[in-house]
Every structure is written in structure tokens, then in C-alpha cells.
Design a protein around this motif. Structure first.
Motif, PDB file in Angstrom:
ATOM      1  N   ARG A   9      26.096 -33.022  -6.386  1.00 52.71           N
ATOM      2  CA  ARG A   9      25.711 -33.860  -5.253  1.00 52.71           C
ATOM      3  C   ARG A   9      24.426 -34.629  -5.528  1.00 52.71           C
ATOM      4  O   ARG A   9      23.472 -34.076  -6.076  1.00 52.71           O
ATOM      5  N   ILE A  10      24.435 -35.875  -5.120  1.00 48.56           N
ATOM      6  CA  ILE A  10      23.213 -36.680  -5.053  1.00 48.56           C
ATOM      7  C   ILE A  10      22.993 -36.906  -3.569  1.00 48.56           C
ATOM      8  O   ILE A  10      23.896 -37.375  -2.864  1.00 48.56           O
ATOM      9  N   VAL A  11      21.793 -36.561  -3.082  1.00 51.54           N
ATOM     10  CA  VAL A  11      21.574 -36.463  -1.648  1.00 51.54           C
ATOM     11  C   VAL A  11      20.362 -37.275  -1.196  1.00 51.54           C
ATOM     12  O   VAL A  11      19.372 -37.395  -1.917  1.00 51.54           O
ATOM     13  N   GLY A  25      28.359 -45.004 -12.780  1.00 51.89           N
ATOM     14  CA  GLY A  25      29.582 -45.385 -13.488  1.00 51.89           C
ATOM     15  C   GLY A  25      30.766 -44.466 -13.284  1.00 51.89           C
ATOM     16  O   GLY A  25      31.721 -44.516 -14.060  1.00 51.89           O
ATOM     17  N   ILE A  26      30.721 -43.602 -12.269  1.00 49.11           N
ATOM     18  CA  ILE A  26      31.824 -42.697 -11.944  1.00 49.11           C
ATOM     19  C   ILE A  26      32.071 -42.777 -10.442  1.00 49.11           C
ATOM     20  O   ILE A  26      31.112 -42.805  -9.663  1.00 49.11           O
ATOM     21  N   ASN A  27      33.335 -42.779 -10.048  1.00 46.57           N
ATOM     22  CA  ASN A  27      33.645 -42.752  -8.621  1.00 46.57           C
ATOM     23  C   ASN A  27      33.478 -41.334  -8.080  1.00 46.57           C
ATOM     24  O   ASN A  27      33.916 -40.376  -8.715  1.00 46.57           O
ATOM     25  N   PRO A  28      32.872 -41.196  -6.910  1.00 47.55           N
ATOM     26  CA  PRO A  28      32.747 -39.870  -6.302  1.00 47.55           C
ATOM     27  C   PRO A  28      34.092 -39.411  -5.748  1.00 47.55           C
ATOM     28  O   PRO A  28      34.987 -40.220  -5.526  1.00 47.55           O
ATOM     29  N   TRP A  52      26.484 -38.308  -2.097  1.00 49.28           N
ATOM     30  CA  TRP A  52      27.479 -38.725  -3.093  1.00 49.28           C
ATOM     31  C   TRP A  52      27.935 -37.455  -3.782  1.00 49.28           C
ATOM     32  O   TRP A  52      27.111 -36.712  -4.322  1.00 49.28           O
ATOM     33  N   ILE A  53      29.242 -37.162  -3.782  1.00 47.90           N
ATOM     34  CA  ILE A  53      29.748 -35.876  -4.262  1.00 47.90           C
ATOM     35  C   ILE A  53      30.824 -36.058  -5.327  1.00 47.90           C
ATOM     36  O   ILE A  53      31.764 -36.823  -5.144  1.00 47.90           O
ATOM     37  N   LEU A  54      30.667 -35.307  -6.427  1.00 49.74           N
ATOM     38  CA  LEU A  54      31.670 -35.248  -7.483  1.00 49.74           C
ATOM     39  C   LEU A  54      32.162 -33.806  -7.527  1.00 49.74           C
ATOM     40  O   LEU A  54      31.412 -32.892  -7.883  1.00 49.74           O
ATOM     41  N   GLU A  55      33.418 -33.590  -7.135  1.00 52.98           N
ATOM     42  CA  GLU A  55      33.960 -32.237  -7.036  1.00 52.98           C
ATOM     43  C   GLU A  55      34.666 -31.821  -8.316  1.00 52.98           C
ATOM     44  O   GLU A  55      35.324 -32.629  -8.965  1.00 52.98           O
TER      45      GLU A  55
END
Length: 134
Positions: A9-11, A25-28, A52-55
Motif C-alpha cells: 500500500r501507498i497511503v 508503472g504498475i496498475n493497482p 493505492w493497493i497492489l494485492e
């Protein structure tokens, strides 16, 4: 029996979600926008921060280390841009371990590789591990 869920997570950033996405450069896999309303149970709340969350897409029954390594492998090709964003905004690897039936076999190990702890440090990110007994 247990389930493990992990995300990066970027918060609480002050730019748009699209700007974070464009920079790293990556879709969450999920985003939360400050000011949006969210329904939790019967109450309606206002989101207080952007997220912004990358699961992890790994199977929920795999090890914590497997989930963390999957996310690390997604971040590494874009490392410099993630480092730029993470040094400006709060970031964390958020881990949730759900224990459904407690027995010696069901308790997952928590192991962090040297490569992962190095990545964590270089990104100035935190590691949050929550354990829930169901």
C-alpha cells in the motif's frame, strides 16, 4: 487451517491515484480516494486518505513469504520509481493471517528473506502483520 492475505500500500498521498500509477508503472488492484463515501456495516463513512493497493494473487493457503516475494517481484522491475514514491509517501506491506482452527499444523511460519528485508529497507516501507483468530 489458515488464510493469508497480503498487499502493498501507498497511503495518504496528496496527488491523484492516476499520478501514482503513472509514476510507478504498475496498475493497482484496488484504490481508495479521499472524500469518497464507504459503507461499513450499517454506517456510512467518509474516506480520510488516498490509498493505492497492489494485492498478492497467490493462493490464500500459501506461506506469508510466498505472498511477499510475489509482490517484491512485481515491484523490482519498477524499483527506482517505487523508491521515489515511497520516500515521499507512507508505504507498507500489509499482511493478514486468519487462523480458522488452531492446531500445530495450522499455524503458519513467519519468515522474511534477506532480499525481502533489504527491499523493505530500501523502499523505506513498513511491514504490518495482523493475526486474527476466527
Amino acid at each position: 487451517m489458515h488464510e493469508i492475505k497480503v498487499d502493498f500500500r501507498i497511503v495518504d498521498f496528496d496527488c491523484s491515484v492516476e499520478e501514482i500509477t503513472s509514476t510507478v508503472g504498475i496498475n493497482p488492484t484496488k484504490v481508495y480516494v479521499k472524500g469518497e463515501y464507504v459503507t461499513v456495516g450499517k454506517s456510512r463513512r467518509l474516506r480520510k486518505e488516498n490509498m493505492w493497493i497492489l494485492e498478492s494473487q497467490s493462493n490464500d493457503t500459501l506461506s506469508l513469504e510466498t505472498h511477499l516475494e510475489e509482490l517484491a517481484e512485481k515491484i523490482k522491475p519498477h524499483f527506482d520509481m517505487f523508491k521515489l514514491v515511497c520516500n515521499k509517501y507512507y508505504s507498507e506491506f500489509a499482511c493478514r493471517i486468519y487462523l480458522k482452527k488452531v492446531s500445530e499444523e495450522s499455524i503458519p511460519s513467519v519468515h522474511l528473506s534477506a532480499d525481502f528485508t533489504k527491499l523493505l529497507s530500501q523502499l523505506s516501507s513498513e511491514l504490518d502483520i495482523d493475526i486474527y483468530m476466527l
